[in-house]
Design a protein around this motif. Sequence first.
Motif, mmCIF file in Angstrom:
data_model
loop_
_atom_site.group_PDB
_atom_site.id
_atom_site.type_symbol
_atom_site.label_atom_id
_atom_site.label_comp_id
_atom_site.label_asym_id
_atom_site.label_seq_id
_atom_site.Cartn_x
_atom_site.Cartn_y
_atom_site.Cartn_z
ATOM 1 N N ILE A 11 0.886 -1.156 0.000
ATOM 2 C CA ILE A 11 0.000 0.000 0.000
ATOM 3 C C ILE A 11 0.931 1.216 0.000
ATOM 4 N N TYR A 12 0.804 2.019 -1.036
ATOM 5 C CA TYR A 12 1.607 3.241 -1.178
ATOM 6 C C TYR A 12 0.674 4.402 -0.881
ATOM 7 N N THR A 13 1.001 5.194 0.121
ATOM 8 C CA THR A 13 0.160 6.347 0.440
ATOM 9 C C THR A 13 0.962 7.633 0.312
ATOM 10 N N GLU A 14 0.310 8.634 -0.233
ATOM 11 C CA GLU A 14 0.847 9.997 -0.254
ATOM 12 C C GLU A 14 -0.081 10.833 0.615
ATOM 13 N N VAL A 15 0.488 11.447 1.639
ATOM 14 C CA VAL A 15 -0.277 12.222 2.599
ATOM 15 C C VAL A 15 0.154 13.686 2.496
ATOM 16 N N TRP A 41 -0.809 -5.234 7.937
ATOM 17 C CA TRP A 41 -0.121 -4.141 7.254
ATOM 18 C C TRP A 41 1.138 -3.785 8.048
ATOM 19 N N HIS A 59 4.183 6.853 2.698
ATOM 20 C CA HIS A 59 4.257 5.616 3.487
ATOM 21 C C HIS A 59 4.180 4.435 2.539
ATOM 22 N N TRP A 61 3.444 0.392 3.028
ATOM 23 C CA TRP A 61 3.037 -0.705 3.903
ATOM 24 C C TRP A 61 3.184 -1.994 3.116
ATOM 25 N N GLU A 95 -5.111 12.598 1.111
ATOM 26 C CA GLU A 95 -4.386 11.325 1.153
ATOM 27 C C GLU A 95 -4.807 10.504 -0.054
ATOM 28 N N SER A 96 -3.821 9.913 -0.709
ATOM 29 C CA SER A 96 -4.123 8.971 -1.792
ATOM 30 C C SER A 96 -3.523 7.631 -1.414
ATOM 31 N N ILE A 97 -4.241 6.575 -1.769
ATOM 32 C CA ILE A 97 -3.826 5.219 -1.425
ATOM 33 C C ILE A 97 -3.819 4.388 -2.700
ATOM 34 N N THR A 98 -2.693 3.712 -2.963
ATOM 35 C CA THR A 98 -2.547 2.874 -4.149
ATOM 36 C C THR A 98 -2.084 1.493 -3.723
#
Length: 106
Positions: A11-15, A41, A59, A61, A95-98
Amino acid sequence: MREHKHMAYFIYTEVTLKLGKMPEYAAMMRELAPYMALNGWTLIQALQPVTGDFSKLIHVWELAEFADVERGLAACAAPEGQAILAPMADLVAAESITIMARTDYI
């Protein structure tokens, strides 16, 4: 090409943090990371800029299996997860989650 023993997901997050909210966000993440590890995670990277936009964080995970995506999201929706995440609205602007998988070339 390197052989992987099992398929891992990430899980790649940009905050994007609100101005001045890093200390409170860091405190929340210190609670969230071990809680999420109990739910599949594992936080393997938490990066902040040395130059550039200081409100951005990344981040990564690691998840052992795809089913851990749903497991982790369910943990966030559970009462304990909601208690940990309660400050989010005051701390995070976006926040984006990929969901990602390894490439076959490393």
